[in-house]
Structure formats: C-alpha cells, structure tokens
Write a protein that holds these residues in place. Structure first.
Motif: not given
Lengths: 190, 100, 690, 341
Positions: A2, A47, B1-10, B12-13, B44, B48
């Motif tokens: 993933e 998600l 599982m993708v951590p939440l912070s990855w989504y957040l940083i994406l 942010a970018i 996003l 998330a």
C-alpha cells in the motif's frame, strides 16, 4: 504494498501539481489539474471514501474542469506571453511558499493518532445520513449558494445587445455570440 | 497501512504548490486553477482525517467544499469572460485599475 | 396607578412639544392643565389607597410598582420603579395640587405669549420629572428626576431667551446645580460601594439601602468622620447636592437670579416644588443621617446661617420677586435647620405649608406684576389695595402665614421647628440654643421684610402714576413683547378669574394647612379634647418612615424634649416676636416706604462679587491662559494634528501596498496566513521544548 | 488478499470482456450499416464475406494502413493524446457493469463482472463524463475552426445533458436504495401479480424516457450529433483525424453506445433477469445481450429516421424541457416511493 502504491500516487499528484504551475499553456495546466484530480480520487479510494472519490471525478473532473476547458477554448487562449515579471513582491513568493511548507511540515510531521477501530465511514449511506439530518441546514444553504451562483454567472456572462436586454435564459445565445466573437478575434490575428 | 502523516504531507506539498502558483501565474484562469488545487489539498486532509478518525463529518465538509468550488468556478469563469470581453486580456497585472 | 401620576404630564409634554405650535392657546392650556389635573386626581386616589394599605412590620404603609429592571450589571441593579409611602404621598399631593393651580394661573398669566406652547411643554415636562424624583424607588431614579427638574428649571429660567440676563441666569442655575449634582453622583457611588444596592425599599431579591443603614452603628461626632468614607461622608455628599438644588450656602446664588423666569415658574419650581427636593431627599435618607450626627450638625448650621443670611438680604430688595426669592432661600434654610436638628417631620411639614403660602405669594406677586404691565420694582408701586382687592387679600393671608401669625399654617410649622431645634437631642451642647435664637431672629426679620413688601406694594401713595414714564430701565426681567401697551397709563386692573381662583384656593390652604400638624403642647391648650386624635395627624402619619435617632452623649437639651411647659414658652416667644415684627414692619414702612437700606444688604453682602473675584475670574483666567492656550491649542490640538499628520504619513506608506496588482494582494493574504500558522507552530514547538 | 488465483481470474475476465466488447463494437458497426441500408432501401456492405460479415475486419485493416496525418499547426501532444482520452474512459466503464449473476465454472464461483464497486453507478457517470475531454481536446488541438466548434459544442452539450441523465437515475436509486449496480438489478428481480417483472421501466416510465434521450445526447448520436454535424461542421471534432486515431474515436463512440445501452438495461429493464435465469445462470448474459441489442437497434433506427436538432433547439430542449421534467420526475418518484414503502 500500500505504501508503494501511495508513493506512486503521491508522486504523480505532485508532478501534476507542479505541471499546473509550470506549464505555460493554460490548457496543459488544466489537463495537469485534471490528472491531479484523478490521482486524488484514487487517494480517496485508498482512504475508503468511495463516494467522495466518485464525486471528486464527477464534480471536479467532469464538471468544473470541463467548464475551465470550455472557457479556455472559448476565449481561445493559446499561450501565456513570456514577460519578465517586475512585481517586486513576487521575489518573496517562492521563499514564502517554502516557509509555508516548512511550517505545515513541522506542524504535522509528528502527527499521529491511535488507530481507531471501526467500519469505513465513506459509504453513501453515512454521508447521506449526515447531510440530511445533522447538517441539513448547511446542505440547504449550499443549494441556495448554487442558485445564487447560477443567477450570478448568467448575469455576468450575458451580453446586452445595444442596450436592449435579451432574454436572460437564452444563455446558449451568449455562447453563440462569444463564439462568433472568438472567430473574429482569430481573423484579426491572422 | 499508510500513516496519516503521509497524507497530510502530500496535502501540504500540494497546497504550497497551489499557493506559490497563485503568485507566479499571471493568467487569471491559471490562478483559478491553482486555487482549486489548494482546495483539493485541503479536501485531501479532510478526507484523510475523516477516514482515520472514523468520523463521517470530514467527508461531509468535503462535499460542501466541492459545492462551493463549483459555485465559485461558475461565477469566476463568468467574471473571466466578462473581463476578457472588456479588456481583451487575461493578464491580472493588466487589470490593475483598482487602486488609489 | 403610580404610572398614571407620573406619565400623564409626560404625555401632555409630548403632545405639546410635538404639536403645540399648531394649537390654539385654549387647547394648549386645556391639555397642559388636564394632564396635570389627571395626575393630581390620580395622586389623590393613590393617596387614599395608601391610607387603606396594611402597614408593614416597620409600621410603614407602602405601595410600590416596578415597571421593569432598567439597568442590571453584575450586582448593580436599578429598577424603573415607583414607590408610594407617606413621605412621597404627601409630596405628590401638594406637588400635583399646587402644580395644577399654578398651571391654571399660568394660562392666564402667559396668555398672548408667542412661546405659549413651549412654556407649557416645559412645565408639563417639569411635572413629570418632579414626580419621577419624588416617586422613584431608588437613588438612580431619583437622580434622573433630579437632573430632569434641573434641566426644566434651566429651560424655564431661560424661557425669555432673547434677554441676555435670562440666558445668563439659566446658565448660572445650571452650572451651580452641577456642583451639587456632582455630590449626589459621588454619594450614589459610595452608597453602592457601601451597601451594594441603591434601592430605597426592600423588594424581591433586594434589600434596601435604608434597611441596611438602620442596622449600622452611629458614627462619631468628629470632623474626621466627614471624609472617612462612611455614612457621614455619604450624608455630606448628599447634602452638597441638596445645597445646590435647594439654594443653601454656598450655592444659593442661582435662585434669586432664577427670577428671570416667568412668575408661575418661580412659584412652581423655585418656591413650591423643585427647591424643596433637597429637603425631600434628606428626609428620605433620614436613616443615613440618623447614623451621622456630624452631618446633621453641619446641615443644621448651614440651614440656620442661610436662613438669617437670606432674610437680611430680603430686607433690602426692591424687586418684588427678589424679596420672595430670598424669602424662599431663608425658609429653605429653616427646613434644613429642622432636618439638622433631627426633626425631619417638622422640616417636611414646613415644606408643605411653605409650598402653600409661598406659591400663593409668588402667584400674588405675579398678579401684581401682570396688572402693572410687568413692572417688578416695588418703588414704582404703592396703593394697589384699592385696585387689586383679591390679590391684596390673598397675599395678605400669605404674608401673615409666612410671618408666623398665630393659627395660620406657617405659625404651626415654624413653631414646631423652633421648638425641635431648641430641644434637639443630637445637636452638641449649646448649639441647639444658639440655633434657636438665630431662628427666632430670622422669624422676626422674615415678618419685617414680608410686611415691608406688602406695605410698599399695597399701601401708601400711588407711585406708579408719576414714575411710569421713566421706569423703563428698571423693567423687570420678566419682559414680554409689549403686547400690553394698550393698557399703559390706565389704572391697574384685577387679574382675570383664572388667575385669582388659584390665589383664593391657595389662601384657604395657607390658613387651614397647618391644622394637620398642630404641635402637641399647643394642641392640648387650644384644641377641644374630642379632636385630639386629629391634631398631630401629620406627624403620626409620617413618623413611621423615620429611623429613631439616638441622642448625643452628654446632650443637655435632650431632657427638654418631653417638657410641654417649655415648649409652650417657646411658642409664646415666637408669637410675640412675630406680632412685634409685623407691627414694626407695618408702621416703619407705612411712613417711609422708600427708606434706604444698608448698602451691605442691598448689595447682597457682595456675594456675587466675591464669587466673581475668587472663583469665576480665576477660573476664567486659568481657562484662557492655561486651558485654552496651553492645553487645548498646544496639547489637544497638537495631538489631533499630530495624529492627522501621522495618519497621513502612514497612509502614504501603506498606499504603496495597494498596487492594484491582484497577485500582490494574494501575497499579503498569504503572508498573513503564514504568520498565523507560524504562531501556532511556534506555540507547538515552544511547548514541545518546554 | 490478492492471490495469484484472483489475479488470474481478473486477467481472464478482462481479456474475455475486452475481446467480446471489441468484437461487438465491430459488428455493431456492420449492423448499423446494414440496417441503415435496409431503412434507406439499399443493401449496405455485403461483399466481404457472407452477408458482409468480414467487413469489420476489412475496415480495421484499412484504418491500420492509412496514412497518419498530423496537421502542421496542430498541438502535437494533445492531438495525439485526444483519441486516447476519448477511448480509455469509454472502455473502462465496462469494468463495473455486471452482465450476469454468479456462475460456477471449473469449480470456482465467478461473478460476472470485472469488479464490483459499491458506488458503481457513480463510477459509470464519472468515467463517461471524462469522455468529453477527448472530444474537446481533439477539437482544440486540431487548430481548425470546424474542429473547435465541434469541441465546444460537445462540451456544452455533454454538460447540459449530464444533468438530466443524473436526475433521471435518481428515481431508480430511490427505489433500490443503493448505488451498487448489482443491487439495482437484484431489486428488480421479483414480479407483480406473478407475471409482470418488477422492472423500473414500469414504475418510472418518464425517468426511462429521459434517461434514453439524455443517453443518446451523451453519446453524440443522432438526433444530437451536433459535435460532428457533417453538413455544417464538415465532421466536427474529428475533421482533421485519420487512420487509427479516427478509429479510436469511432470505437469510443460505439463503446459509449454499448455502455449506455447496458446502463439502460441494468437500470430500467432488469439487467440480466429473464425466464429461468435462476436455474440456468448462464442465461443471464444472453438476456443481457439481447436487451442491449434492442437499445442498439433503437440507436440505429433513430439515426435512420430522425433529422438533426439545431444547436439552439438542442440547448433549449435540454435546459428548458428535459431538466424540469426530470426534476418533476424525481419528486413524483419520491412520492411514489413514500406510498410504496
């Protein structure tokens, strides 16, 4: 697995976003943006927000961006002229952007939550329940907003023919007139 | 599982790119698109959080943001058309009579 | 019920103020009189209702009405409410009653005046304010009325605003009153600080000021208690307010000048009602004064001094209204003397009787002035009794009443005051006796100058015939456009019925008004036994509202209080003095009516000049040299101009930001967003580091 | 978890479906030409193979070998990209369309759809709404007046009719209570009075008609084929295209027709249900194909008989008639649903 998938999606999104800004051709920007929306839709699916993903594609890619593309084509914007930018403030914008990102990054990088057990929440039932019960008022307000937007855009975009006011609902005529004008513009270019 | 912070940083970018785009671009339509980009970055984040907290409200908010974006695009593009008719340009720096 | 009493005149004032200039005089008079009449009837009804109310635990009958809570901030609460108790009951009776009579009189007196509607609008407004003052159930309501009557007084003194003297007098009254009002405002704050409430009465959720004050210890009889911030300080601050409104030393200077207003105004405001507000307030606050013997002493001294001081000035005045004005000041001094001696009821009784006979005298003088075509100088009168029979008779009754002629109203009230002063249990050692002597002398002087006024005006040769052509320079302040010119040169004529009827009613009241309050010792001698229950009814009615006063330690006169024999002796003294003084006055001035008076008295002890020299002029020069040239021009204008320059400068700077470039605006928004975000992130980082 | 089995199953399904779809498209073209021929009292292509059955093959070869022309002033990248953008979403939609119930083959239970999404209906709409970009881009990148006109018209038309299309489906969603296409079909399984199938077409005929009209407009078919109106715009957005690129547009158009037909079938005609499906699940795809065929026939029939709308008529019809009626239909169906449930 993933994570790899996410990284692919994320890099695609960032690339598309950069392309939106970097492209000189407005239409290319628009298509980069559509691509970005597609990537985000996929991200939403990861998600478990299927409904939002579908709406994302329908509303953003299918409607809003079509409008953009339509206007770009209608106004026949070929390319942005290249010109040295003299606005002094813009010198700051890129460092400012960096600063903004830095701030958000530092604010969020260690953001962790304990995993919460439970079923995915992105089902259409859940969203429908939310929209039509607890958040009914905002929902209705958005419908009024949409109505206002419709009226506003019709009023703004229509053209009055030499003072006499044409039928407001004939917005297809506006389109026709604009197209005629566009071809005129083309002619003068040639 | 993708951590939440990855989504957040994406997010942010993307947001930063959108914001910088607003300053760098002169074409009003592109500026518009950059704003849409920023909105999406925020969406996003909302989705998330919503999905990590198992709370549907974030997605409801996204729903409403999308409606607003649609309305904004409608009115904004109508404005663009009428500005273009009057000034024959989309360069925001040339529409600068709103000042002292 | 109480609402009707208060708001009927306001309705009248509103109608007249808004539409009066389109109405006929008859209609205006009708509206003005009927609004006050309604109020008067309502007052009588309310009063009779009050008599039927069951007394509360303190023995006080009381009706209260709260319209709404006016201000509620924290623990501070001021209701828009009215309270009717014996004190305010008696007060509204004579305020509305006398007010009605004076309104009626004024419709005759003011006829053909171009500002007729304005006059009655002000008068009705005054009635509203006065009733608010009297009926208000807390200090703030009372203060509203207090300021309101001050305003109306100002408006009515300056009624003939084309005359500079009237305008000056109005301003003087206003400014002098402000000094007193300052005292009231301070007193109110101190009361709230001390008691946590400003309500007069107990009601749901509120314990009244006086209930709390009654439980407090008596303060020491020393000067230091004056500024200790306790009850004595409150009492003195309230008394400062009273000196302003009720024209006591040192703030009495405005009242004689206030005679620039129309005569009915003088009768209503500057004799019968407004000026007694100070006395009313002190009687109302007796629970506070009862605990502050030092304040009472000062009140008594100031009252006595004012009484004799004003009376001596009154001896020498030539303007008929000025005589009455100083007489009013003097009589007010009497009332304060009584209050200071702890005889609040006696003082208040004198308020009532004084309202009757002073209103009568003023209206009578108005009648004289009216018939003399606005001549106020007594030197140009004389021999008028032949022409103005009713006026003469009624004014004669008034004069006898104020002079203390036996069995008239003034006799009873004044006698009671003198005796209570002499036997006061709270005045220090021999002060009571001294003040009693002063009071006695004042009574004599009063009788003399009142008789002088009567004699000069109504007896002797008819001086108006030969002097008439040359008196223009002495024309009174009460100067209408000369619409009466057709009457010049003819004989004076009696005033119309609308003016004489109030005179007669007031004359009757002046005669019988005293019978409700015959002093106990006297009553035993002159009243049949079967009627004894009624002789002292005024006191019996009012006494429940009083807080018992503890006698000062070591007070020798306190023992006299129950001595009926001594009291009778005092009555005898004052009777003799009064009769003697009337006789002296009559015979002295019948022969030499234009006798020159001592210059010191004629110039009113140079009080105005002293004020000018020590207060007004220094203030003016300070204002000119320091406040104007330095503070205003230099500092305030400097700040304002500097601000403007600064704003201009910064505007020039910030104008650069408004470039018209959309994107630069976006950058600013962005900078703002980054700043806010930076703040939050900085906060997070800071917390993390700590 | 993703296992090799499932992966193989997917790949096989995708391959089979893709093959069938392409073949179907090829023969729909042939069918159209033959039918048009009959309608116009002529024969149509009948020389290549028996009854012209090999004609599609010949056409394909022709497309492949034709010269690929790119106009000089065209925007090269977009010009090349446009047909792909048109084709890909058109083909992708088929992935969520179920064409039968579960069947057992070689001991495996296989669901007769490539993938199941719980918002399948929305996915179809999303993908079809993307198809407009291909046309718009083609019109724009050709840098030709006619093409641009075609592209513009196309985008305006698609946006306009998409509203009516979506609104007409709302009634069905109300009845089924789900956006999952399988659920929608299953809801139409039973019968009234034992013999009338519970198809949505019977409960909401107005919705069906609106859907049909809007779907025809969405696929740019006669009488709504303004974007490629030969008589006024030469050939609209694909004037400048030739060879395989043109073929891609062609395929996309027919794939869209197939999609629209299958959607109509699924939503209103009970999908794969028919007599004896319960006992022989393999009958399902056959019924499904037959129903689709009916709609395809309708398409061709209309093309053979109806004239084209004028542009302003098209817009007026869409905004002033179709959308209000669709809205009224939503209200009506909602009321009906209240009565029934």
């Amino acid at each position: 697995m993933e994570k790899v998938f996410f990284i692919i999606i994320a890099s695609l999104s960032v690339a598309a976003a950069l392309s939106v800004v970097a492209q000189r051709n407005t239409l290319y920007s628009a298509f980069s943006l559509i691509g970005l929306f597609g990537c985000l839709a996929v991200a939403y699916i990861t998600l478990q927000a299927h409904l939002i993903a579908a709406i994302q594609v329908i509303v953003y890619a299918g409607a809003i961006m079509v409008l953009f593309v339509f206007v770009i084509m209608l106004l026949n914007i070929r390319e942005e002229e290249l010109r040295v930018d003299r606005n002094r403030l813009l010198i700051f914008s890129v460092p400012l952007g960096g600063l903004l990102f830095g701030l958000i990054y530092f604010g969020l990088k260690n953001f962790k939550i304990d995993e919460i057990k439970g079923a995915p929440v992105g089902t259409s039932e859940a969203i429908g329940q939310g929209l039509f019960s607890k958040y009914l008022l905002p929902f209705e307000v958005t419908s009024i907003l949409i109505l206002l937007a419709i009226v506003g855009s019709v009023v703004l975009a229509r053209r009055e023919k030499d003072g006499d006011i044409e039928d407001i609902e004939d917005d297809e005529q506006v389109v026709k007139v604009s197209m005629a004008e566009k071809s005129k513009v083309e002619e003068t270019k040639e | 599982m993708v951590p939440l912070s990855w989504y957040l940083i994406l997010s942010a970018i993307l947001f930063t790119i959108g914001a910088v785009g607003v300053f760098l671009k002169r074409n009003v339509i592109t500026i518009f698109m950059c704003i849409e980009l920023m909105l999406n970055a925020v969406n996003l984040t909302l989705v998330a959080f919503s999905s990590f907290y198992k709370q549907v409200y974030g997605q409801l908010f996204v729903f409403i943001v999308m409606t607003v974006a649609a309305a904004e695009a409608g009115v904004g593009l109508a404005l663009v058309i009428s500005v273009f008719r009057n000034r024959e340009t989309l360069d925001v720096d040339k529409s600068n009579i709103l000042k002292l | 019920m109480l609402k009707v009493i208060v708001f009927a005149p306001l309705l009248g004032a509103a109608i007249l103020g808004l539409f009066g200039n389109k109405m006929s005089e008859r209609l205006i008079g009708l509206i003005a009189c009927s609004s006050v009449g309604v109020s008067a009837i309502a007052a009588f009804v309310a009063f009779s209702k009050l008599l039927g109310v069951q007394p509360d635990s303190g023995g006080v009958r009381r009706i209260s009405e709260t319209l709404f809570t006016w201000i509620s901030v924290g623990t501070f609460r001021a209701d828009f409410g009215f309270v009717l108790d014996p004190l305010s009951g008696v007060m509204i009776l004579f305020v509305t009653g006398v007010g009605f009579l004076i309104h009626m009189f004024a419709t005759g007196y003011m006829s053909h005046d171009p500002g007729f509607w304005r006059f009655f609008a002000y008068m009705n407004l005054f009635m509203f304010m006065m009733l608010t003052l009297v009926l208000g159930d807390n200090f703030l309501m009372m203060f509203v009325g207090w300021e309101g009557v001050g305003l109306c007084s100002y408006l009515l003194i300056g009624y003939f605003f084309t005359l500079p003297s009237a305008g000056d007098a109005a301003k003087k009254a206003f400014v002098v009153n402000r000094i007193g009002d300052f005292g009231i405002a301070l007193a109110m704050m101190l009361i709230f600080y001390k008691f946590g409430t400003i309500s007069f009465i107990d009601k749901e959720g509120l314990v009244g000021v006086f209930t709390k004050a009654a439980t407090m210890p008596v303060e020491a009889l020393t000067f230091s208690s004056l500024w200790a911030g306790g009850l004595t300080t409150i009492a003195i601050l309230l008394f400062i307010g009273a000196t302003g409104k009720s024209a006591q030393i040192p703030l009495f200077v405005w009242l004689p000048d206030a005679m620039a207003g129309p005569t009915p105004v003088s009768a209503l405001i500057h004799a019968a009602t407004m000026v007694t507000a100070g006395v009313y307030m002190i009687v109302r606050s007796n629970a506070i004064y009862a605990k502050a013997p030092m304040a009472l002493t000062i009140v008594a001294i100031v009252g006595a001094l004012t009484a004799i001081f004003a009376a001596t000035i009154g001896l020498s005045q030539w303007d008929i209204k000025k005589v009455l004005a100083y007489s009013t000041v003097s009589q007010l001094g009497y009332m304060f003397l009584a209050c200071g001696a702890g005889a609040f009821t006696a003082g208040f009784f004198h308020v009532v009787t004084h309202a009757f006979f002073k209103a009568l005298l003023f209206l009578g003088s108005g009648s004289v002035i009216h018939s003399m075509h606005h001549e106020q100088n007594m030197a140009h009168m004389g021999g008028l009794k032949k022409y103005l029979k009713i006026t003469f008779a009624t004014m004669g009754v008034g004069t006898l009443a104020i002079s203390g002629f036996p069995l008239l109203s003034g006799f009873f009230s004044k006698d009671e005051i003198l005796w209570k002063v002499k036997s006061s249990p709270i005045l220090p050692s021999n002060l009571g006796l001294i003040l009693w002597l002063i009071g006695l002398v004042t009574a004599a002087i009063t009788a003399i100058y009142m008789t002088r006024m009567m004699v000069i005006t109504f007896f002797g040769e008819e001086r108006f015939r030969n002097n008439h052509g040359s008196h223009d320079g002495h024309h009174g302040d009460d100067h209408h456009d000369d619409h009466h010119s057709h009457g010049h040169g003819g004989d004076p004529h009696e005033s119309p019925l609308v003016m004489t009827v109030p005179l007669m009613v007031l004359a009757v009241l002046s005669v019988v008004g005293g019978f409700v309050g015959i002093p106990e010792a006297l009553a035993e001698k002159i009243v049949p036994h079967s009627l004894h229950d009624y002789t002292h009814s005024f006191y019996k009615f009012l006494d429940p509202i009083l807080t018992p006063i503890a006698a000062s330690p070591g007070n020798v006169t306190g023992a006299l209080a129950q001595d009926h024999h001594a009291e009778l002796m005092s009555t005898v003294y004052s009777t003799i003095v009064a009769l003697l003084a009337i006789a002296i006055g009559f015979f002295l001035f019948r022969d030499k009516p234009l006798m020159t008076m001592p210059r010191l008295l004629e110039q009113k002890y140079y009080i105005d000049e002293i004020y000018d020299a020590f207060i007004v002029n220094p203030l003016k020069s300070i204002s000119t040299t320091v406040l104007w040239k330095v503070v205003d021009v230099g500092i305030i204008d400097g700040i304002v101009n500097g601000l403007a320059k600064f704003v201009g400068f910064t505007s020039r700077l910030t104008r650069e930001f408004q470039s018209g470039f959309t994107r630069s605006y976006a950058v600013f928004i962005f900078v703002g967003a980054v700043t806010v975000l930076g703040y939050f992130v900085g906060y997070l980082v800071f917390n993390a580091l700590r | 978890m993703l296992t090799t089995d499932i992966l193989i199953e997917w790949l096989v399904k995708i391959g089979v479906v893709f093959f069938i779809l392409m073949t179907a498209i090829a023969y729909v073209v042939l069918l159209e030409r033959r039918l048009l021929g009959f309608i116009q009292m002529r024969l149509g292509p009948n020389r290549v193979g028996p009854f012209g059955l090999l004609q599609p093959l010949a056409d394909g070869l022709k497309f492949l070998f034709k010269e690929d022309i790119v106009p000089l002033e065209a925007d090269k990248a977009l010009y090349v990209l446009a047909p792909m953008i048109a084709l890909v979403p058109a083909l992708m939609t088929i992935s969520v369309i179920p064409f039968g119930d579960k069947i057992v083959i070689l001991g495996r239970e296989i669901a007769l759809h490539i993938t199941s999404v719980n918002v399948g209906l929305l996915v179809v709409f999303a993908l079809t709404s993307l198809g407009v970009y291909g046309i718009a881009l083609a019109g724009w990148s050709s840098n030709s007046k006619y093409s641009l006109m075609g592209g513009l018209r196309s985008s305006a038309q698609l946006i306009s009719y998409e509203l009516a299309l979506s609104l007409s489906v709302v009634g069905v969603i109300i009845f089924s209570g789900s956006l999952d296409l399988v659920e929608v079909v299953k809801q139409q399984n039973s019968f009234w009075l034992g013999f009338i199938p519970k198809w949505n077409i019977f409960t909401q005929p107005i919705g069906f008609l609106i859907f049909l009209i809007a779907a025809i407009a969405e696929t740019n078919r006669v009488p709504f084929d303004l974007p490629e109106a030969e008589t006024e715009l030469v050939a609209g957005f694909h004037t400048e295209y030739s060879s395989m690129k043109f073929a891609m547009f062609f395929i996309a158009e027919y794939a869209n027709m197939v999609t629209a037909s299958s959607m109509a079938t699924l939503l209103f005609l009970g999908g794969w249900y028919g007599p004896f499906v319960d006992k022989f699940p393999l009958l399902g795809p056959i019924y499904f194909s037959l129903k689709i065929l009916f709609f395809l026939f309708l398409y061709i029939w209309l093309r053979g008989t109806l004239p084209r709308f004028r542009y302003d008529q098209l817009m007026r019809f869409g905004w002033k008639f179709l959308i209000p009626v669709a809205l009224a239909n939503v209200v009506l169906v909602a009321g009906l649903a209240l009565l029934i449930y």
